[in-house]
Design an enzyme around this catalytic site. Structure first.
Site, mmCIF file in Angstrom:
data_model
loop_
_atom_site.group_PDB
_atom_site.id
_atom_site.type_symbol
_atom_site.label_atom_id
_atom_site.label_comp_id
_atom_site.label_asym_id
_atom_site.label_seq_id
_atom_site.Cartn_x
_atom_site.Cartn_y
_atom_site.Cartn_z
ATOM 1 N N ASP A 105 5.281 -3.466 15.753
ATOM 2 C CA ASP A 105 4.643 -2.949 14.546
ATOM 3 C C ASP A 105 5.604 -3.134 13.379
ATOM 4 O OD1 ASP A 105 3.209 -1.554 12.646
ATOM 5 O OD2 ASP A 105 3.576 0.415 13.528
ATOM 6 N N ASP A 128 8.837 -3.995 7.608
ATOM 7 C CA ASP A 128 9.617 -2.802 7.925
ATOM 8 C C ASP A 128 9.154 -2.159 9.227
ATOM 9 O OD1 ASP A 128 7.199 -2.139 6.519
ATOM 10 O OD2 ASP A 128 7.935 -0.082 6.304
ATOM 11 N N GLU A 146 5.765 -0.605 4.243
ATOM 12 C CA GLU A 146 4.417 -0.172 4.636
ATOM 13 C C GLU A 146 4.448 1.197 5.287
ATOM 14 O OE1 GLU A 146 0.884 0.189 7.340
ATOM 15 O OE2 GLU A 146 3.030 0.258 7.816
#
Length: 369
Positions: free
Chosen positions: A105, A77, A138
């Protein structure tokens, strides 16, 4: 050994797929195909059902019977805005077009893991049993890791590719955390006719806030009120106000003391004004502190030496899936992968850093084998 063009293409393909937390289905399906294409056993767990998402964690296994087990993980995610990401490659740097985040990320971490396994298979490099975990959600509380049944796989070591900084940096200490909302309940009244009949919740909150410890409390501890919501109309004494609060500390005891002190202040001040408090602040993930002689760090240090990278250990104020795995009793280490200015539209990653962390992962696996 690293096929740079292939790795970059894989990352760009994933970056283009919108995958906000709990809506990772499309990128999850892409990753499943990639893992299957390199010969891994691929499964999907029920973490999505448990969290209200449309995908579970994606797990890939490269068997090596009788050898140690190593978990490699990165999350699928990304933060918003992540719709219609347009990656741009200039002068060895991958960035977005400035209208969205890039998603390095943590899709860069996934691309690094996939490429490392390809390198191992293509070059017949001896390796431990490898468990790949691409986790969901996350960014909104490590939910994928919390709902991943790591005990089913029992890795000897876990490496989480999910930190800013140059490859070679290992995150050895992270904080304990707590967050939630604090609601002050006063009493409404007409602000122009009978304000004395009301209890302004914002006034109560303001008096309490002047007594709180906020910001940098000490070298280990932080505290913050990030969002304030309340009020119904300008001519009504504010009956309720909600504060979104969080605190972190490398010391669990310090965090506990801070939370108690904060709760006591709100209760005391509210009582003075005749208001009440609903405290929804809850402790989140546990912190961890790896010691210099921990075996997982010795493997990482040796791998850094083998590929000519500086070995650096750092603490961070943020959390990652490593917090959950360490809390569950499985030694986990977060590695820096080069992503920069994450959670912003200026996010970027250097291709050379992607190459370096991939080489480093290969070397870690070689060492542990």
């Amino acid at each position: 050994m690293v096929n740079v063009e292939r790795m970059v293409k894989n990352f760009v393909n994933m970056a283009k797929i919108s995958s906000p937390s709990l809506k990772e289905r499309e990128v999850a399906d892409y990753i499943k195909r990639e893992l299957e294409s390199i010969g891994l056993e691929v499964l999907e767990d029920n973490a999505g059902d448990k969290t209200g998402g449309n995908s579970g964690n994606i797990i890939g296994i490269l068997r090596a019977p009788g050898k140690k087990k190593v978990l490699l993980s990165a999350h699928m995610d990304t933060v918003l805005p992540c719709d219609k990401v347009t990656p741009i490659i200039e002068n060895g740097v991958i960035k977005s077009d400035g209208t969205t985040v890039l998603g390095g990320d943590d899709k860069a971490g996934i691309a690094n893991i996939i490429e490392a396994i390809r390198v191992i298979k293509e070059n017949n490099i001896d390796h431990p049993e490898i468990i790949v975990v691409c986790s969901i959600a996350e960014e909104i509380g490590l939910l994928g890791a919390k709902n991943f049944e790591i005990e089913k796989y029992s890795p000897d070591y876990s490496f989480i590719l999910d930190s800013s900084g140059k490859p070679g940096i290992a995150i050895v200490q992270t904080p304990y955390s707590a967050k939630g909302q604090i609601k002050i309940i006063g009493r409404p009244a007409h602000a122009g006719i009978a304000p004395e009949n009301g209890i302004n919740a914002l006034t109560v909150a303001a008096h309490a806030i002047t007594k709180l410890k906020l910001g940098r409390i000490d070298s280990e501890t932080t505290s913050n009120i990030g969002v304030v919501r309340g009020g119904e109309a300008v001519n009504i004494v504010m009956p309720e106000v909600t504060l979104q609060y969080e605190a972190r500390s490398f010391s669990g005891e310090k965090l506990d003391n801070l939370l108690k002190e904060t709760a006591d202040i709100f209760e005391t001040v509210a009582k003075e004004f005749g208001a009440s408090v609903e405290n929804g602040v809850e402790k989140g993930y546990s912190g961890y502190h790896l010691k210099e002689d921990d075996e997982i760090l010795r493997y990482f240090e040796k791998a850094c030496s083998n590929v000519g990278m500086d070995y650096v250990t750092k603490s961070t104020g943020g959390g990652s899936d490593s917090n959950i795995y360490n809390e569950k009793g499985y030694k986990a280490l977060t590695l820096a992968i080069g992503m920069t200015k994450v959670h912003t539209k200026e996010e970027y990653i250097e291709i050379q850093d992607m190459v370096n962390i991939t080489k480093l992962v290969v070397e870690i696996l070689r060492e542990i084998a």
